[in-house]
Design a protein around this motif. Structure first.
Motif, PDB file in Angstrom:
ATOM      1  N   ARG A 149       0.820  -1.223   0.000  1.00  0.00           N
ATOM      2  CA  ARG A 149       0.000   0.000   0.000  1.00  0.00           C
ATOM      3  C   ARG A 149       0.847   1.264   0.000  1.00  0.00           C
ATOM      4  NH1 ARG A 149      -4.771  -0.069   4.283  1.00  0.00           N
ATOM      5  NH2 ARG A 149      -5.325   1.728   3.019  1.00  0.00           N
ATOM      6  N   HIS A 150       2.151   1.122   0.197  1.00  0.00           N
ATOM      7  CA  HIS A 150       3.063   2.274   0.213  1.00  0.00           C
ATOM      8  C   HIS A 150       4.191   2.000  -0.777  1.00  0.00           C
ATOM      9  CE1 HIS A 150       0.926   2.626   4.050  1.00  0.00           C
ATOM     10  NE2 HIS A 150       1.169   3.912   3.965  1.00  0.00           N
TER      11      HIS A 150
ATOM     12  N   SER B 186       7.817   3.110  -0.159  1.00  0.00           N
ATOM     13  CA  SER B 186       8.564   2.342   0.836  1.00  0.00           C
ATOM     14  C   SER B 186       8.998   1.002   0.260  1.00  0.00           C
ATOM     15  CB  SER B 186       7.711   2.121   2.085  1.00  0.00           C
ATOM     16  OG  SER B 186       7.418   3.342   2.733  1.00  0.00           O
TER      17      SER B 186
ATOM     18  N   ARG C 123       1.171   7.472   9.343  1.00  0.00           N
ATOM     19  CA  ARG C 123       2.066   7.439   8.182  1.00  0.00           C
ATOM     20  C   ARG C 123       3.121   6.361   8.387  1.00  0.00           C
ATOM     21  NH1 ARG C 123       6.953  10.093   6.909  1.00  0.00           N
ATOM     22  NH2 ARG C 123       6.829  11.199   8.900  1.00  0.00           N
TER      23      ARG C 123
ATOM     24  N   ASP D  84       6.648   5.153   7.940  1.00  0.00           N
ATOM     25  CA  ASP D  84       7.942   5.796   7.713  1.00  0.00           C
ATOM     26  C   ASP D  84       9.031   4.818   8.127  1.00  0.00           C
ATOM     27  OD1 ASP D  84      10.224   7.306   7.577  1.00  0.00           O
ATOM     28  OD2 ASP D  84       9.589   8.819   9.032  1.00  0.00           O
TER      29      ASP D  84
END
Length: 388
Positions: free
Chosen positions: A244-245, A248, A317, A319
């Motif tokens: 989903r990111h 990353s 978020r 990170d």
């Protein structure tokens, strides 16, 4: 909290509860009973170490009417004990899950990951949960305990049934199945000893440390179930978070050696444990400004605490550079997850293999259609379809 939307994304609900009060009284089941839910990070960390919050379920439920029929090996295990009894039991198995012991297991785990991924097609669709996240940790813990390969499918089914939220009869039946199985396996190993962790525990049972038969079976059941259930969720949740990111995921694909240090943020972002196991107050206390009376169940929510903005700014978020080692996904204090080093190794090796062997893998279904398990104790996907 039985709304399917909550299981798909509990974090907005957790945020509302935490903002209103980091510790609050909430209804529990029917009959007007209440518990105290801890959603703030500071309060959760404090609750994990407060000796006034007991895990001795035998004492709490003594004399209380119940329609449940859990096997004693499930209802009375190391997780449901306090010091000094807890410390004695934990010391017997700690050495099997140290960082050093797990390091020696890494070649075996890596080989098993490769074996599982070798069965994936070069192109097409796979289910990361069924085809990797489930079989990897259950095979590892069964190998450690000396569970024969022919029995491992049954173990997997019983373990899943133990977390069947809202189905007490199914849970009770599974508890007896796994408890009876482990009792029989212990008897078998006494006649034909091996070199597994369970064999080591049997030697303690029959030696001078006087581990009782009930303690032996309950320890074995706990290791068997806890040794893979949450790791399955860890792998699935982490994989979904990365999918989903894409930024990353792209970074890890370019620098896969960063994965080890990124695990803490992945655990913080979507904890495989939503609500920690049962605790209750042995005396009146104040936590997070809320008064908790004596004898009240207290539910600590690591999933909520790990999204507390007072501890982790911009918590929603992902990170991967965030210093997230203080997360509570493995708990905290004397009951911190014994198998954390093993879970981390399994997740790291599994995710690394998927990222490097299938760099173009993507979700094969819309995120909003992914099915989540309907249990508040653990948080995990039923399936995670990937297009390779």
């Amino acid at each position: 909290m039985q709304d399917p939307a909550f299981f798909a994304d509990p974090y907005p609900t957790y945020a509302r509860l935490r903002e209103a009060a980091p510790v609050r009284r909430v209804p529990t089941g029917s009959g007007g009973r209440h518990s105290y839910l801890v959603t703030g990070y500071t309060e959760a960390r404090e609750a994990f170490t407060d000796p006034r919050l007991s895990k001795d379920t035998t004492k709490f439920f003594a004399g209380r009417p119940s329609q449940r029929d859990l096997h004693p090996a499930v209802s009375r295990n190391m997780l449901a004990t306090d010091p000094p009894h807890h410390a004695r039991l934990r010391a017997l198995v700690t050495k099997a899950f140290t960082t050093g012991a797990v390091a020696r297991l890494r070649p075996y785990i890596s080989g098993l990951v490769d074996e599982l991924l070798d069965a994936w097609p070069d192109h097409g669709t796979v289910d990361l949960v069924a085809d990797l996240a489930v079989p990897l940790p259950v095979t590892v813990i069964c190998e450690l305990l000396g569970v024969p390969e022919s029995d491992r499918a049954s173990v997997r089914t019983w373990s899943s049934d133990l977390f069947a939220a809202g189905d007490p009869r199914r849970i009770d039946a599974a508890s007896h199945a796994v408890g009876d199985y482990m009792t029989a396996l212990v008897a078998t190993k006494r006649t034909a000893p091996g070199t597994s962790l369970l064999d080591d525990l049997i030697a303690v049972r029959d030696g001078q440390d006087r581990l009782s038969e009930d303690e032996l079976v309950s320890l074995a059941v706990l290791l068997l179930v806890a040794g893979h259930e949450t790791t399955t969720n860890f792998i699935g949740n982490a994989a979904l978070a990365l999918l989903r990111h894409p930024e990353s995921l792209a970074r890890l694909r370019a620098e896969p050696q960063l994965l080890g240090s990124a695990l803490d943020e992945l655990l913080r972002y979507d904890s495989p444990v939503g609500i920690a196991t049962f605790r209750y107050s042995t005396e009146a206390l104040t936590l997070g400004g809320t008064e908790i009376p004596e004898g009240a169940p207290v539910l600590i929510a690591p999933g909520a605490a790990n999204r507390d903005p007072d501890r982790f700014p911009d918590p929603d978020r992902l990170d991967l550079t965030r210093p997230a080692a203080g997360h509570l996904a493995f708990g905290h204090g004397i009951h911190r997850c014994l198998g954390a080093p093993l879970a981390r190794a399994e997740a790291e090796l599994a995710l690394h293999a998927v990222i490097t062997r299938h760099p173009h893998a993507s979700l094969a279904a819309p995120v909003e259609t992914l099915p989540w398990r309907h249990t508040r104790l653990t948080r995990g996907l039923k399936t995670l379809p990937l297009t390779l």
